[in-house]
Design a protein around this motif. Structure first.
Motif, mmCIF file in Angstrom:
data_model
loop_
_atom_site.group_PDB
_atom_site.id
_atom_site.type_symbol
_atom_site.label_atom_id
_atom_site.label_comp_id
_atom_site.label_asym_id
_atom_site.label_seq_id
_atom_site.Cartn_x
_atom_site.Cartn_y
_atom_site.Cartn_z
ATOM 1 N N VAL A 22 -62.468 -4.113 10.536
ATOM 2 C CA VAL A 22 -63.904 -4.333 10.639
ATOM 3 C C VAL A 22 -64.714 -3.088 10.279
ATOM 4 N N TYR A 33 -59.938 -2.085 13.788
ATOM 5 C CA TYR A 33 -59.425 -3.434 13.577
ATOM 6 C C TYR A 33 -59.704 -4.304 14.798
ATOM 7 N N GLY A 142 -65.326 -10.626 12.136
ATOM 8 C CA GLY A 142 -65.386 -9.609 11.103
ATOM 9 C C GLY A 142 -66.804 -9.105 10.914
ATOM 10 N N GLN A 148 -62.999 -6.519 3.770
ATOM 11 C CA GLN A 148 -62.219 -6.365 4.985
ATOM 12 C C GLN A 148 -60.738 -6.561 4.682
#
Length: 164
Positions: A22, A33, A142, A148
């Motif tokens: 992210v 993450y 996200g 990503q």
């Protein structure tokens, strides 16, 4: 009356686990993450004409569609599993092939898309938290508008596209 063109798309995929970056690494910080365990990955794209009514329909479909294998072999929703949910903004779901090139002319503008995405994530979180079975389940999301890095483990792709 529904329009001929969709206003939103979701792609649903069951998973055993998933990990999504992210925030990319910088000189000062490591990448960040989010991870989920068994559950559902929801890729989300808003197209021109999308509104809160579409957001509500998309969230309801994502959380209630029976895609996950229960212990008894029947398919159940992520709410009935219960399982985690990872929501990934995916503007490329709005693309159309023209010749050999993908075009994204029908995608919603970034500001509106980000607002609808936040509303979608919030609605999914509230719905999952409101379910007794799902009280220990996570809803992760996200970052809208960023590339990503993503990885997942599945027991079969079992992926479904739904248009609204």
């Amino acid at each position: 009356m529904t329009s001929a063109q969709p206003n939103g798309r979701i792609l649903l995929q069951q998973c055993l686990s998933a990990k999504l970056m992210v925030q990319p690494a910088t000189e000062d910080e490591e990448a960040k993450y989010v991870t989920i365990n068994r559950g559902l990955i929801v890729y989300v794209c808003f197209l021109q004409g999308a509104n809160m009514e579409i957001v509500e329909k998309m969230a309801k479909a994502a959380l209630n569609t029976r895609l996950s294998d229960a212990k008894n072999g029947k398919l159940v929703s992520v709410l009935d599993l219960p399982g985690d949910v990872l929501i990934i903004p995916q503007a490329t779901l709005g693309g159309n092939l023209k010749g050999k090139v993908m075009q994204y002319h029908r995608n919603i503008n970034k500001e509106e898309g980000e607002n609808l995405y936040r509303a979608f994530v919030d609605l999914c979180r509230k719905t999952v938290q409101g379910q007794e079975k799902s009280k220990d389940c996570d809803v992760k999301a996200g970052t809208y508008g960023n590339r990503q890095v993503f990885s997942t483990d599945t027991n079969g792709p079992f992926t479904h596209l739904i248009e609204f």
